[in-house]
Motif scaffolding. Structure first.
Motif, PDB file in Angstrom:
ATOM      1  N   HIS A  24       0.824  -1.217   0.000  1.00 62.07           N
ATOM      2  CA  HIS A  24       0.000   0.000   0.000  1.00 62.07           C
ATOM      3  C   HIS A  24       0.859   1.268   0.000  1.00 62.07           C
ATOM      4  O   HIS A  24       0.577   2.206  -0.745  1.00 62.07           O
ATOM      5  CB  HIS A  24      -0.937   0.000   1.209  1.00 62.07           C
ATOM      6  CG  HIS A  24      -1.728   1.254   1.356  1.00 62.07           C
ATOM      7  ND1 HIS A  24      -2.764   1.561   0.497  1.00 62.07           N
ATOM      8  CD2 HIS A  24      -1.612   2.298   2.209  1.00 62.07           C
ATOM      9  CE1 HIS A  24      -3.268   2.735   0.846  1.00 62.07           C
ATOM     10  NE2 HIS A  24      -2.582   3.196   1.876  1.00 62.07           N
ATOM     11  N   ALA A  89      -8.471  -1.236  -2.207  1.00 64.74           N
ATOM     12  CA  ALA A  89      -7.585  -2.161  -1.486  1.00 64.74           C
ATOM     13  C   ALA A  89      -6.594  -2.786  -2.456  1.00 64.74           C
ATOM     14  O   ALA A  89      -6.911  -3.012  -3.628  1.00 64.74           O
ATOM     15  CB  ALA A  89      -8.417  -3.242  -0.802  1.00 64.74           C
ATOM     16  N   VAL A 108      -9.739  -3.006   4.533  1.00 62.76           N
ATOM     17  CA  VAL A 108      -8.481  -3.632   4.942  1.00 62.76           C
ATOM     18  C   VAL A 108      -8.160  -3.247   6.383  1.00 62.76           C
ATOM     19  O   VAL A 108      -7.809  -4.098   7.201  1.00 62.76           O
ATOM     20  CB  VAL A 108      -7.324  -3.229   4.002  1.00 62.76           C
ATOM     21  CG1 VAL A 108      -6.001  -3.796   4.494  1.00 62.76           C
ATOM     22  CG2 VAL A 108      -7.618  -3.663   2.573  1.00 62.76           C
TER      23      VAL A 108
END
Length: 148
Positions: A24, A89, A108
């Motif tokens: 991420h 996500a 998430v």
């Protein structure tokens, strides 16, 4: 000890959290180096603590997990207020948590926060077993009756 499998599952889950957040955040090489250094220092410190006092080691992890829960709660609040964008996500998070294709960052964070609650309770439970001199019993549901 019958606790090795639950502890390995917890370690694997924490590894997945790290991989999910690295996917991420897309850290730079220097940031990755800091992560590796921090992990190495943690392993050394935790190993020493575990050797000296397993009860304290598990209690400390329980408190770290409490802090993680608080941090993820604040993360959710920031997403809800729009301070952090609620982006789609990542693929790894969707696969690991079996999230739908349209899952978002908030989904998430909710799953990771729930994991941290389980880790918190599990480690406090292990520390409690040391207090009760029952740390050599087979695993049972937290608060349940063991097989011994």
């Amino acid at each position: 000890h019958g606790w090795i499998n639950p502890l390995q599952e917890e370690a694997e889950n924490e590894r997945m959290h790290l991989l999910i957040w690295m996917q991420h955040t897309k850290p730079s090489q220097i940031e990755r180096a800091f992560v590796i250094l921090a992990q190495g220092l943690y392993v050394v410190a935790y190993s020493v603590l575990m050797f000296v006092s397993p009860r304290t080691a598990h209690r400390a992890v329980g408190y770290l997990e409490e802090a993680a829960h608080t941090a993820y709660t604040e993360y959710l609040e920031a997403i809800d207020k729009g301070a952090i964008p609620n982006v789609p996500a990542g693929d790894l998070a969707k696969k690991y948590y079996r999230l739908p294709d349209d899952a978002m960052l908030r989904d998430v964070v909710l799953h990771v926060r729930a994991d941290e609650c389980m880790h918190r309770d599990f480690n406090h439970h292990l520390s409690d077993l040391y207090d009760l001199k029952e740390h050599d019993t087979h695993p049972s549901k937290m608060g349940g009756v063991s097989r011994d």
